[in-house]
Scaffold this motif. Structure first.
Motif, PDB file in Angstrom:
ATOM      1  N   UNK A 112       0.866  -1.183   0.000  1.00  0.00           N
ATOM      2  CA  UNK A 112       0.000   0.000   0.000  1.00  0.00           C
ATOM      3  C   UNK A 112       0.901   1.230   0.000  1.00  0.00           C
ATOM      4  N   UNK A 113       1.101   1.849  -1.178  1.00  0.00           N
ATOM      5  CA  UNK A 113       1.978   3.027  -1.227  1.00  0.00           C
ATOM      6  C   UNK A 113       1.237   4.282  -0.770  1.00  0.00           C
ATOM      7  N   UNK A 114       1.823   4.994   0.157  1.00  0.00           N
ATOM      8  CA  UNK A 114       1.258   6.270   0.600  1.00  0.00           C
ATOM      9  C   UNK A 114       2.102   7.396   0.034  1.00  0.00           C
ATOM     10  N   UNK A 115       1.456   8.312  -0.644  1.00  0.00           N
ATOM     11  CA  UNK A 115       2.163   9.465  -1.211  1.00  0.00           C
ATOM     12  C   UNK A 115       1.745  10.758  -0.533  1.00  0.00           C
ATOM     13  N   UNK A 116       0.912  10.628   0.487  1.00  0.00           N
ATOM     14  CA  UNK A 116       0.502  11.789   1.258  1.00  0.00           C
ATOM     15  C   UNK A 116       0.531  11.419   2.744  1.00  0.00           C
ATOM     16  N   UNK A 117       0.519  12.419   3.584  1.00  0.00           N
ATOM     17  CA  UNK A 117       0.503  12.193   5.026  1.00  0.00           C
ATOM     18  C   UNK A 117      -0.529  13.120   5.650  1.00  0.00           C
ATOM     19  N   UNK A 118      -0.805  12.890   6.922  1.00  0.00           N
ATOM     20  CA  UNK A 118      -1.771  13.732   7.629  1.00  0.00           C
ATOM     21  C   UNK A 118      -1.039  14.581   8.656  1.00  0.00           C
ATOM     22  N   UNK A 119      -1.075  15.879   8.469  1.00  0.00           N
ATOM     23  CA  UNK A 119      -0.389  16.770   9.402  1.00  0.00           C
ATOM     24  C   UNK A 119      -1.084  16.816  10.754  1.00  0.00           C
ATOM     25  N   UNK A 120      -2.347  16.395  10.791  1.00  0.00           N
ATOM     26  CA  UNK A 120      -3.108  16.424  12.038  1.00  0.00           C
ATOM     27  C   UNK A 120      -2.959  15.151  12.856  1.00  0.00           C
ATOM     28  N   UNK A 121      -2.334  14.122  12.258  1.00  0.00           N
ATOM     29  CA  UNK A 121      -2.152  12.844  12.964  1.00  0.00           C
ATOM     30  C   UNK A 121      -0.662  12.528  12.976  1.00  0.00           C
ATOM     31  N   UNK A 122       0.055  12.975  14.003  1.00  0.00           N
ATOM     32  CA  UNK A 122       1.496  12.743  14.052  1.00  0.00           C
ATOM     33  C   UNK A 122       1.823  11.283  14.354  1.00  0.00           C
ATOM     34  N   UNK A 123       3.056  10.904  14.067  1.00  0.00           N
ATOM     35  CA  UNK A 123       3.517   9.569  14.396  1.00  0.00           C
ATOM     36  C   UNK A 123       3.121   8.534  13.358  1.00  0.00           C
TER      37      UNK A 123
END
Length: 378
Positions: A112-123
């Motif tokens: 499952x490739x992730x190319x984005x992240x969530x700035x509101x959910x650290x770690x």
């Protein structure tokens, strides 16, 4: 005679009494909590029934670890529907190409490739949540990219602990044995942490697991709205989540050596201190009852040696040593049995030195309880 004069006149007795009280507190933990792990006998399990299972591994720039460890997960002896899902979290190294090459050989490997992240959910919680939501099976088995199963029966024996009632399975994730003092101290700290969380789970008070070797049902994750209650905390995807959802009825422990997952310990004191500082920042979010029990144990263990010295110097050296020896008998017996169970017996001959080290350890890491945790998981 007023109370101040009474204390002044009997301060030596009060000092010795304080030392005895600390030892009694320690004995309480060893007799009523840690003994549950020391004398625990696992019930025979049926390993012939293999349930559909998904192993989830989150990896961020873990190319070298994927090469070294992922094949050990992919060649497991497991005769049922299963998949190994690697969440490739915005890696910028060679991880993509390594995973593509492994997929040519192992059909059960999914990426499952992730190319984005969530700035509101650290770690690590965002990529792990994405992996869990993508899993097609009810049973989930979690580990890290830097871990390798100790045997080909890891998946089989971990899933065998699930029942209709047992929704969570706690496993052990030791570090590989290497030469050197730092390796011994890191492995001892890992053992000592396991001594506590396994014992509390067996006592009906589970409060944590380790992401290196942890399993639970997908419905547990969904019914509790995932990590929503702890999304604001950088860590906690293993210990705080388990603390929130585990109870004495739904949690099982697995201590079979075949189920361990092995990883390399840190090679420098600085990197280890940084790692432990990050882990301890979640402790403040434990439930009040667990925080009290863990805090009382740590405080009493920290006070043993200062009060031993003071009681021996200012009261009676032989009485002080006698009381201390009583505690050490319980420590020696408990540690020996648990170290044998957890395959850490090479540490037992150093038990006295390691017990003294605990005082230094608590002193060094006490400040981490007040530090703000880093937001990144890598």
């Amino acid at each position: 005679m007023n109370s101040i004069d009474l204390i002044t006149g009997h301060w030596r007795e009060i000092l010795f009494g304080s030392f005895c009280l600390v030892i009694l507190i320690q004995l309480y933990y060893y007799i009523f909590i840690f003994s549950r792990l020391a004398f625990y006998k696992e019930k025979p399990k049926d390993y012939t029934q293999n349930n559909p299972l998904t192993v989830i591994i989150c990896a961020k720039d873990e190319a070298a670890n994927l090469v070294d460890n992922l094949p050990g997960v992919l060649v497991q002896n497991y005769n049922s529907t299963h998949s190994v899902l690697v969440v490739n979290d915005n890696s910028t190294d060679e991880s993509k190409y390594i995973l593509e090459e492994l997929q040519r050989t192992f059909r059960q490997l999914q990426v499952l490739p992730l190319t984005q992240s969530s700035s509101n959910i650290p770690g690590k919680k965002f990529p792990l949540s994405m992996g869990i939501m993508s899993a097609k099976t009810e049973l989930l088995l979690l580990t890290d990219a830097d871990c390798i199963p100790a045997s080909e029966f890891w998946m089989q024996k971990m899933q065998a602990a699930f029942t209709e009632e047992k929704d969570i399975v706690l496993g052990y994730g030791p570090y590989k044995k290497r030469r050197g003092l730092l390796n011994k101290l890191i492995r001892f700290e890992t053992f000592h942490t396991a001594l506590q969380y396994f014992s509390y789970a067996l006592a009906g008070k589970p409060y944590m697991g380790v992401g290196r070797n942890l399993a639970y049902k997908k419905t547990v994750f969904l019914n509790n709205k995932g990590f929503s209650s702890i999304n604001h905390i950088p860590g906690g995807d293993d210990d705080l989540f388990i603390s929130n959802v585990a109870n004495k009825r739904n949690t099982a422990v697995v201590l079979d050596k075949d189920t361990f997952t092995l990883s390399e310990a840190k090679l420098t004191w600085k990197s280890w201190r940084k790692q432990k500082s990050r882990h301890y920042t979640t402790g403040k979010y434990y439930k009040p009852g667990i925080k009290f029990l863990l805090g009382m144990y740590s405080l009493s263990a920290f006070l043993v040696y200062p009060l031993l010295v003071l009681a021996a110097v200012y009261y009676n050296v032989w009485l002080a040593l006698g009381v201390y020896a009583l505690r050490m008998i319980f420590v020696a017996v408990t540690w020996r049995k648990v170290m044998h169970t957890l395959d850490e017996m090479d540490l037992w001959k150093w038990f006295l030195a390691l017990d003294i080290w605990q005082f230094i350890y608590y002193f060094i890491f006490a400040s981490t309880l007040f530090k703000k945790p880093a937001r990144n998981w890598k």
